[in-house]
Design a protein around this motif. Structure first.
Motif, PDB file in Angstrom:
ATOM      1  N   ILE A 145     -11.683   2.497 -11.297  1.00 41.19           N
ATOM      2  CA  ILE A 145     -11.318   3.160 -10.049  1.00 41.19           C
ATOM      3  C   ILE A 145     -10.822   4.578 -10.316  1.00 41.19           C
ATOM      4  O   ILE A 145     -11.198   5.531  -9.622  1.00 41.19           O
ATOM      5  CB  ILE A 145     -10.245   2.344  -9.302  1.00 41.19           C
ATOM      6  N   LEU A 146      -9.984   4.732 -11.342  1.00 46.13           N
ATOM      7  CA  LEU A 146      -9.464   6.057 -11.671  1.00 46.13           C
ATOM      8  C   LEU A 146     -10.587   7.015 -12.061  1.00 46.13           C
ATOM      9  O   LEU A 146     -10.582   8.186 -11.682  1.00 46.13           O
ATOM     10  CB  LEU A 146      -8.432   5.955 -12.791  1.00 46.13           C
ATOM     11  N   VAL A 147     -11.553   6.498 -12.828  1.00 50.65           N
ATOM     12  CA  VAL A 147     -12.702   7.330 -13.199  1.00 50.65           C
ATOM     13  C   VAL A 147     -13.505   7.703 -11.954  1.00 50.65           C
ATOM     14  O   VAL A 147     -13.920   8.857 -11.778  1.00 50.65           O
ATOM     15  CB  VAL A 147     -13.599   6.602 -14.224  1.00 50.65           C
ATOM     16  N   GLY A 148     -13.715   6.721 -11.060  1.00 55.59           N
ATOM     17  CA  GLY A 148     -14.439   6.988  -9.825  1.00 55.59           C
ATOM     18  C   GLY A 148     -13.738   8.031  -8.969  1.00 55.59           C
ATOM     19  O   GLY A 148     -14.376   8.919  -8.394  1.00 55.59           O
ATOM     20  N   ILE A 149     -12.400   7.937  -8.873  1.00 57.10           N
ATOM     21  CA  ILE A 149     -11.639   8.921  -8.101  1.00 57.10           C
ATOM     22  C   ILE A 149     -11.786  10.311  -8.713  1.00 57.10           C
ATOM     23  O   ILE A 149     -11.981  11.307  -8.008  1.00 57.10           O
ATOM     24  CB  ILE A 149     -10.149   8.523  -8.034  1.00 57.10           C
ATOM     25  N   PHE A 150     -11.680  10.387 -10.037  1.00 62.28           N
ATOM     26  CA  PHE A 150     -11.803  11.677 -10.721  1.00 62.28           C
ATOM     27  C   PHE A 150     -13.160  12.321 -10.430  1.00 62.28           C
ATOM     28  O   PHE A 150     -13.235  13.512 -10.096  1.00 62.28           O
ATOM     29  CB  PHE A 150     -11.616  11.484 -12.224  1.00 62.28           C
ATOM     30  N   LEU A 151     -14.227  11.540 -10.545  1.00 68.61           N
ATOM     31  CA  LEU A 151     -15.570  12.086 -10.299  1.00 68.61           C
ATOM     32  C   LEU A 151     -15.738  12.500  -8.844  1.00 68.61           C
ATOM     33  O   LEU A 151     -16.345  13.540  -8.543  1.00 68.61           O
ATOM     34  CB  LEU A 151     -16.624  11.049 -10.683  1.00 68.61           C
ATOM     35  N   PHE A 152     -15.200  11.680  -7.921  1.00 63.00           N
ATOM     36  CA  PHE A 152     -15.270  12.003  -6.505  1.00 63.00           C
ATOM     37  C   PHE A 152     -14.520  13.299  -6.202  1.00 63.00           C
ATOM     38  O   PHE A 152     -15.026  14.173  -5.473  1.00 63.00           O
ATOM     39  CB  PHE A 152     -14.691  10.854  -5.685  1.00 63.00           C
ATOM     40  N   CYS A 153     -13.317  13.428  -6.746  1.00 61.91           N
ATOM     41  CA  CYS A 153     -12.503  14.621  -6.490  1.00 61.91           C
ATOM     42  C   CYS A 153     -13.157  15.874  -7.066  1.00 61.91           C
ATOM     43  O   CYS A 153     -13.105  16.953  -6.452  1.00 61.91           O
ATOM     44  CB  CYS A 153     -11.105  14.435  -7.082  1.00 61.91           C
ATOM     45  N   ARG A 154     -13.777  15.736  -8.223  1.00 60.93           N
ATOM     46  CA  ARG A 154     -14.441  16.885  -8.828  1.00 60.93           C
ATOM     47  C   ARG A 154     -15.635  17.338  -7.980  1.00 60.93           C
ATOM     48  O   ARG A 154     -15.894  18.537  -7.837  1.00 60.93           O
ATOM     49  CB  ARG A 154     -14.895  16.553 -10.242  1.00 60.93           C
ATOM     50  N   LYS A 155     -16.329  16.377  -7.412  1.00 62.07           N
ATOM     51  CA  LYS A 155     -17.520  16.714  -6.610  1.00 62.07           C
ATOM     52  C   LYS A 155     -17.157  17.271  -5.241  1.00 62.07           C
ATOM     53  O   LYS A 155     -17.804  18.202  -4.742  1.00 62.07           O
ATOM     54  CB  LYS A 155     -18.403  15.474  -6.437  1.00 62.07           C
ATOM     55  N   THR A 190     -11.551  17.315  -3.546  1.00 61.19           N
ATOM     56  CA  THR A 190     -10.433  16.600  -2.929  1.00 61.19           C
ATOM     57  C   THR A 190      -9.280  16.516  -3.925  1.00 61.19           C
ATOM     58  O   THR A 190      -9.490  16.335  -5.121  1.00 61.19           O
ATOM     59  CB  THR A 190     -10.863  15.180  -2.511  1.00 61.19           C
ATOM     60  N   ASP A 191      -8.057  16.642  -3.421  1.00 61.01           N
ATOM     61  CA  ASP A 191      -6.882  16.554  -4.294  1.00 61.01           C
ATOM     62  C   ASP A 191      -6.730  15.127  -4.819  1.00 61.01           C
ATOM     63  O   ASP A 191      -6.719  14.165  -4.045  1.00 61.01           O
ATOM     64  CB  ASP A 191      -5.626  16.966  -3.532  1.00 61.01           C
ATOM     65  N   PHE A 192      -6.588  14.993  -6.139  1.00 55.39           N
ATOM     66  CA  PHE A 192      -6.547  13.678  -6.778  1.00 55.39           C
ATOM     67  C   PHE A 192      -5.370  12.850  -6.285  1.00 55.39           C
ATOM     68  O   PHE A 192      -5.527  11.666  -5.936  1.00 55.39           O
ATOM     69  CB  PHE A 192      -6.465  13.850  -8.301  1.00 55.39           C
ATOM     70  N   LEU A 193      -4.163  13.424  -6.254  1.00 56.17           N
ATOM     71  CA  LEU A 193      -2.993  12.654  -5.850  1.00 56.17           C
ATOM     72  C   LEU A 193      -3.004  12.354  -4.356  1.00 56.17           C
ATOM     73  O   LEU A 193      -2.475  11.323  -3.923  1.00 56.17           O
ATOM     74  CB  LEU A 193      -1.711  13.394  -6.240  1.00 56.17           C
ATOM     75  N   TRP A 194      -3.633  13.226  -3.558  1.00 61.16           N
ATOM     76  CA  TRP A 194      -3.721  12.937  -2.129  1.00 61.16           C
ATOM     77  C   TRP A 194      -4.518  11.661  -1.897  1.00 61.16           C
ATOM     78  O   TRP A 194      -4.106  10.780  -1.136  1.00 61.16           O
ATOM     79  CB  TRP A 194      -4.396  14.104  -1.394  1.00 61.16           C
ATOM     80  N   ILE A 195      -5.665  11.554  -2.547  1.00 63.67           N
ATOM     81  CA  ILE A 195      -6.521  10.395  -2.305  1.00 63.67           C
ATOM     82  C   ILE A 195      -5.958   9.135  -2.951  1.00 63.67           C
ATOM     83  O   ILE A 195      -6.046   8.044  -2.393  1.00 63.67           O
ATOM     84  CB  ILE A 195      -7.970  10.669  -2.785  1.00 63.67           C
ATOM     85  N   THR A 196      -5.335   9.254  -4.125  1.00 64.52           N
ATOM     86  CA  THR A 196      -4.782   8.053  -4.759  1.00 64.52           C
ATOM     87  C   THR A 196      -3.574   7.520  -3.988  1.00 64.52           C
ATOM     88  O   THR A 196      -3.393   6.299  -3.888  1.00 64.52           O
ATOM     89  CB  THR A 196      -4.369   8.338  -6.216  1.00 64.52           C
ATOM     90  N   ASP A 197      -2.755   8.413  -3.441  1.00 60.12           N
ATOM     91  CA  ASP A 197      -1.601   7.966  -2.657  1.00 60.12           C
ATOM     92  C   ASP A 197      -2.021   7.127  -1.458  1.00 60.12           C
ATOM     93  O   ASP A 197      -1.235   6.315  -0.956  1.00 60.12           O
ATOM     94  CB  ASP A 197      -0.795   9.172  -2.165  1.00 60.12           C
TER      95      ASP A 197
END
Length: 278
Positions: free
Chosen positions: A120-130, A133-140
């Motif tokens: 999930i963390l890897v997926g979030i990182f790739l999504f945010c890079r593309k 999107t702010d990483f901590l905003w979406i993870t929160d």
């Protein structure tokens, strides 16, 4: 049914809902799908609350689904059954086999939650890079619904009579007849209940505390969920034989880095202004 002598609940439900040839539909599969459906519906409420487009959530959901499935599968193969899968690498990612020229749909029998978390963390990182999107905003926001999804998965484990608990004489002990005749802790249900409680805490925190520093909910989630996982492992049978000689099993050891990350997120200095949510 209830055994009048042992006072234990006997569980012998077939994990299959129905099957056609080699194709089968299991309760675990349905629970897994329900986990994603409920997560999507709740995340959609959050996105609408913060005026974010549904298209962004749709794109994000694909990253999370793929990251969860691949991470959980690879986590199981690498952390729990590496001796087997190092000689059968294709079986790590393929849900079918060819034995003597016969095609068999096997599904993924073996998923590790810690691997899923990493995926999930890897997926979030790739999504945010593309999408920038702010990483901590979406993870929160994502971690609010993850515990509820985890509860569905653990209920699926209960239907599969897997991840069973240690023997006990408590009145709510369960005899998993597909495994043995020993009354055991229903550890899967303990974990599901813990995850539902964590979901309630985070959901209320998100709605009642509009001023929190970025990463606070994410950090609290890591501490609560993986702290619960660490503690509840003491009520479970080890999943693999190599864990029998370990003071702390693999699930507990893999929880520690996530707990440490959560402590860091809660305690880290933050010089900016907390973002106010609606």
């Amino acid at each position: 049914m209830i055994d009048s002598i042992l006072g234990a609940i006997h569980w012998n439900v077939s994990p299959e809902i129905f099957s056609i040839g080699s194709f089968e539909v299991r309760y675990y599969t349905m629970c897994f799908l329900l986990a994603f459906i409920c997560s999507y519906v709740l995340m959609l409420r959050i996105f609408k609350r913060e005026n974010k487009p549904q298209e962004l959530l749709d794109q994000f959901s694909i990253y999370i689904f793929v990251g969860t499935l691949l991470g959980a599968r690879l986590g199981h193969c690498l952390f729990y059954e590496f001796d087997y899968y190092k000689n059968h690498p294709l079986e790590m990612i393929l849900p079918f086999t060819f034995v003597n020229g016969k095609f068999t749909l096997t599904g993924f029998h073996g998923l590790a939650s810690h691997g899923g978390a990493a995926g999930i963390l890897v997926g979030i990182f790739l999504f945010c890079r593309k999408t920038k999107t702010d990483f901590l905003w979406i993870t929160d926001r994502l971690v609010i619904v993850i515990p509820l999804a985890g509860a569905f998965v653990r209920i699926g484990n209960f239907f599969n009579s897997e991840i069973i608990g240690l023997p006990t004489d408590l009145p709510w002990a369960v005899v998993f007849e597909r495994i043995d005749a020993v009354p055991r802790h229903p550890a899967q249900l303990y974990e599901a209940l813990a995850y539902v409680m964590i979901f309630i805490i985070l959901w209320n925190l998100y709605h009642r505390k509009p001023l929190l520093k970025p990463g606070f909910i994410f950090g609290l989630f890591l501490i609560l969920l993986f702290g619960a996982r660490f503690g509840l492992e003491f009520f479970k049978e080890n999943q693999e034989a190599f864990e029998d000689n370990m003071k702390y099993n693999m699930g507990q050891l893999l929880s520690l880095p996530f707990i440490a990350m959560g402590v860091y997120l809660l305690l880290r200095p933050y010089k900016g202004q907390p973002v106010k949510r609606k």
